[in-house]
Design a protein around this motif. Structure first.
Motif, PDB file in Angstrom:
ATOM      1  N   VAL A  49       0.843  -1.205   0.000  1.00 19.77           N
ATOM      2  CA  VAL A  49       0.000   0.000   0.000  1.00 19.77           C
ATOM      3  C   VAL A  49       0.876   1.253   0.000  1.00 19.77           C
ATOM      4  CG1 VAL A  49      -1.630   1.338   1.389  1.00 19.77           C
ATOM      5  CG2 VAL A  49      -2.028  -1.090   1.008  1.00 19.77           C
ATOM      6  N   ALA A  50       1.940   1.243   0.820  1.00 17.68           N
ATOM      7  CA  ALA A  50       2.846   2.395   0.876  1.00 17.68           C
ATOM      8  C   ALA A  50       3.519   2.621  -0.482  1.00 17.68           C
ATOM      9  CB  ALA A  50       3.894   2.186   1.967  1.00 17.68           C
ATOM     10  N   CYS A  51       3.980   1.546  -1.122  1.00 21.94           N
ATOM     11  CA  CYS A  51       4.608   1.672  -2.449  1.00 21.94           C
ATOM     12  C   CYS A  51       3.623   2.196  -3.481  1.00 21.94           C
ATOM     13  CB  CYS A  51       5.176   0.326  -2.892  1.00 21.94           C
ATOM     14  SG  CYS A  51       6.682  -0.132  -2.012  1.00 21.94           S
ATOM     15  N   GLY A  53       1.022   4.051  -2.859  1.00 22.85           N
ATOM     16  CA  GLY A  53       0.793   5.462  -2.524  1.00 22.85           C
ATOM     17  C   GLY A  53       1.890   6.357  -3.066  1.00 22.85           C
ATOM     18  N   VAL A  56       1.391   6.670  -6.797  1.00 20.79           N
ATOM     19  CA  VAL A  56       0.293   7.595  -7.138  1.00 20.79           C
ATOM     20  C   VAL A  56       0.747   9.043  -6.963  1.00 20.79           C
ATOM     21  CG1 VAL A  56      -1.992   8.401  -6.434  1.00 20.79           C
ATOM     22  CG2 VAL A  56      -1.552   5.955  -6.660  1.00 20.79           C
ATOM     23  N   LEU A  57       1.414   9.338  -5.863  1.00 17.33           N
ATOM     24  CA  LEU A  57       1.882  10.711  -5.616  1.00 17.33           C
ATOM     25  C   LEU A  57       2.901  11.149  -6.669  1.00 17.33           C
ATOM     26  CD1 LEU A  57       2.229  10.726  -1.724  1.00 17.33           C
ATOM     27  CD2 LEU A  57       0.485  11.867  -3.108  1.00 17.33           C
TER      28      LEU A  57
END
Length: 90
Positions: A49-51, A53, A56-57
């Motif tokens: 999920v962190a990767c 995110g 996406v950013l």
């Protein structure tokens, strides 16, 4: 929510992640009999999920300065280079 975009992203990422280093590392952590499988699942899930995110950013940021067509060409070219390098090293 755009279901078509969601399905396209889900299927693409799911297929890309099958059998990759991340899945194999997760498999190895879960194979340890003394490790709680839910802990491995939650840790791996949070990392993915962190990767995602970060992706996406960075995609949102890059799209402000680079045309979408060029981003697609750069990404496609990058995949081709990685594939060629992998074949060359085999």
């Amino acid at each position: 929510m755009d279901v078509k975009v969601f399905a396209t992203v889900f299927i693409t990422i799911f297929l890309a992640e099958l059998g990759d280093k991340t899945q194999l590392a997760t498999l190895l952590f879960a194979a340890d009999k003394e490790v709680n499988k839910w802990t491995v699942f939650l840790g791996a899930s949070l990392a993915l999920v962190a990767c995602a995110g970060i992706g996406v950013l960075l995609g949102q940021y890059a799209s402000q300065y680079i045309n979408e067509k060029w981003l697609n060409l750069i990404a496609g070219g990058g995949f081709i280079l990685v594939g060629a390098w992998t074949l060359w090293r085999a």
